[in-house]
Design a protein around this motif. Sequence first.
Motif, PDB file in Angstrom:
ATOM      1  N   GLY A  89     -45.377  98.665  40.103  1.00 16.64           N
ATOM      2  CA  GLY A  89     -46.326  99.217  41.055  1.00 16.64           C
ATOM      3  C   GLY A  89     -46.062  98.766  42.480  1.00 16.64           C
ATOM      4  N   LYS A  90     -46.564  99.553  43.425  1.00 19.49           N
ATOM      5  CA  LYS A  90     -46.417  99.201  44.828  1.00 19.49           C
ATOM      6  C   LYS A  90     -47.455  98.154  45.207  1.00 19.49           C
ATOM      7  N   PRO A  91     -47.135  97.301  46.179  1.00 16.22           N
ATOM      8  CA  PRO A  91     -48.140  96.344  46.650  1.00 16.22           C
ATOM      9  C   PRO A  91     -49.262  97.101  47.366  1.00 16.22           C
ATOM     10  N   GLY A  92     -50.442  96.505  47.419  1.00 18.57           N
ATOM     11  CA  GLY A  92     -51.593  97.151  48.022  1.00 18.57           C
ATOM     12  C   GLY A  92     -51.443  97.359  49.517  1.00 18.57           C
ATOM     13  N   THR A  93     -52.237  98.270  50.040  1.00 22.09           N
ATOM     14  CA  THR A  93     -52.324  98.504  51.475  1.00 22.09           C
ATOM     15  C   THR A  93     -53.788  98.495  51.858  1.00 22.09           C
ATOM     16  N   PHE A  94     -54.063  98.348  53.142  1.00 18.36           N
ATOM     17  CA  PHE A  94     -55.429  98.484  53.612  1.00 18.36           C
ATOM     18  C   PHE A  94     -55.421  99.027  55.025  1.00 18.36           C
ATOM     19  N   ASP A  95     -56.518  99.686  55.390  1.00 16.44           N
ATOM     20  CA  ASP A  95     -56.668 100.267  56.724  1.00 16.44           C
ATOM     21  C   ASP A  95     -57.639  99.426  57.529  1.00 16.44           C
ATOM     22  N   LEU A  97     -58.904  99.478  61.804  1.00 14.84           N
ATOM     23  CA  LEU A  97     -58.823  99.931  63.194  1.00 14.84           C
ATOM     24  C   LEU A  97     -57.778 101.029  63.397  1.00 14.84           C
ATOM     25  N   GLY A  98     -57.689 101.931  62.433  1.00 21.58           N
ATOM     26  CA  GLY A  98     -56.780 103.059  62.570  1.00 21.58           C
ATOM     27  C   GLY A  98     -55.350 102.780  62.162  1.00 21.58           C
ATOM     28  N   PHE A  99     -55.068 101.584  61.657  1.00 18.98           N
ATOM     29  CA  PHE A  99     -53.727 101.226  61.213  1.00 18.98           C
ATOM     30  C   PHE A  99     -53.739 100.956  59.717  1.00 18.98           C
ATOM     31  N   THR A 100     -52.690 101.390  59.044  1.00 22.82           N
ATOM     32  CA  THR A 100     -52.474 101.037  57.643  1.00 22.82           C
ATOM     33  C   THR A 100     -51.552  99.834  57.622  1.00 22.82           C
ATOM     34  N   HIS A 101     -51.980  98.770  56.975  1.00 22.51           N
ATOM     35  CA  HIS A 101     -51.195  97.538  56.866  1.00 22.51           C
ATOM     36  C   HIS A 101     -50.498  97.552  55.506  1.00 22.51           C
ATOM     37  N   TYR A 102     -49.215  97.234  55.495  1.00 23.47           N
ATOM     38  CA  TYR A 102     -48.438  97.284  54.261  1.00 23.47           C
ATOM     39  C   TYR A 102     -47.288  96.269  54.329  1.00 23.47           C
ATOM     40  N   TRP A 103     -46.721  95.963  53.164  1.00 21.70           N
ATOM     41  CA  TRP A 103     -45.580  95.052  53.086  1.00 21.70           C
ATOM     42  C   TRP A 103     -44.288  95.842  53.212  1.00 21.70           C
ATOM     43  N   ARG A 107     -35.716  93.095  59.299  1.00 24.17           N
ATOM     44  CA  ARG A 107     -34.270  93.282  59.494  1.00 24.17           C
ATOM     45  C   ARG A 107     -33.470  92.181  58.816  1.00 24.17           C
ATOM     46  N   ARG A 108     -34.084  91.026  58.684  1.00 23.81           N
ATOM     47  CA  ARG A 108     -33.408  89.891  58.020  1.00 23.81           C
ATOM     48  C   ARG A 108     -33.762  89.811  56.543  1.00 23.81           C
ATOM     49  N   THR A 109     -34.322  90.866  56.017  1.00 24.98           N
ATOM     50  CA  THR A 109     -34.652  91.079  54.597  1.00 24.98           C
ATOM     51  C   THR A 109     -35.761  90.182  54.046  1.00 24.98           C
ATOM     52  N   SER A 110     -36.558  89.573  54.896  1.00 20.48           N
ATOM     53  CA  SER A 110     -37.713  88.842  54.371  1.00 20.48           C
ATOM     54  C   SER A 110     -38.922  89.782  54.397  1.00 20.48           C
ATOM     55  N   TRP A 111     -39.921  89.488  53.582  1.00 17.36           N
ATOM     56  CA  TRP A 111     -41.115  90.325  53.516  1.00 17.36           C
ATOM     57  C   TRP A 111     -42.022  90.037  54.708  1.00 17.36           C
ATOM     58  N   VAL A 112     -42.482  91.097  55.377  1.00 20.25           N
ATOM     59  CA  VAL A 112     -43.394  90.995  56.510  1.00 20.25           C
ATOM     60  C   VAL A 112     -44.472  92.066  56.365  1.00 20.25           C
ATOM     61  N   ILE A 113     -45.599  91.827  57.050  1.00 19.34           N
ATOM     62  CA  ILE A 113     -46.653  92.837  57.077  1.00 19.34           C
ATOM     63  C   ILE A 113     -46.403  93.746  58.274  1.00 19.34           C
TER      64      ILE A 113
END
Length: 117
Positions: A89-95, A97-103, A107-113
């Motif tokens: 499954g995909k990791p969760g997202t949330f909205d 202030l008009g932005f969807t936050h996701y993982w 560029r250096r291949t580490s996980w960021v929000i």
Amino acid sequence: MISPLLADVYLRFVLDTWFVRDVKPRLAGRIYLVRYADDLVIGFSEESDAQNVMDVLPKRFGKYGLTLHPKKTRLVAFTRPHERDGSSGKPGTFDLLGFTHYWARSRRTSWVIKRKT
């Protein structure tokens, strides 16, 4: 409808002060609150802490004549994805202030929000 400025002042007592004084000391893991006027996200490192606050938050708001929006208020599993965890499954997202936050990968291949409109 209450104005965002008035909501900000009112929630400073109803939520912010209560959060720091009463909630944070009682929880096992790390916790943070992000609030802009009457929109907020609370992040927890422990799921049990999230559930406990989710049970108490409507009571706290109700004490001051406020309610939580039923369609916007929910628990979201928003943990850093793991490559070898076996989940498909995909990791969760949330909205917020008009932005969807996701993982996503940096560029250096580490996980960021990341955020998108």
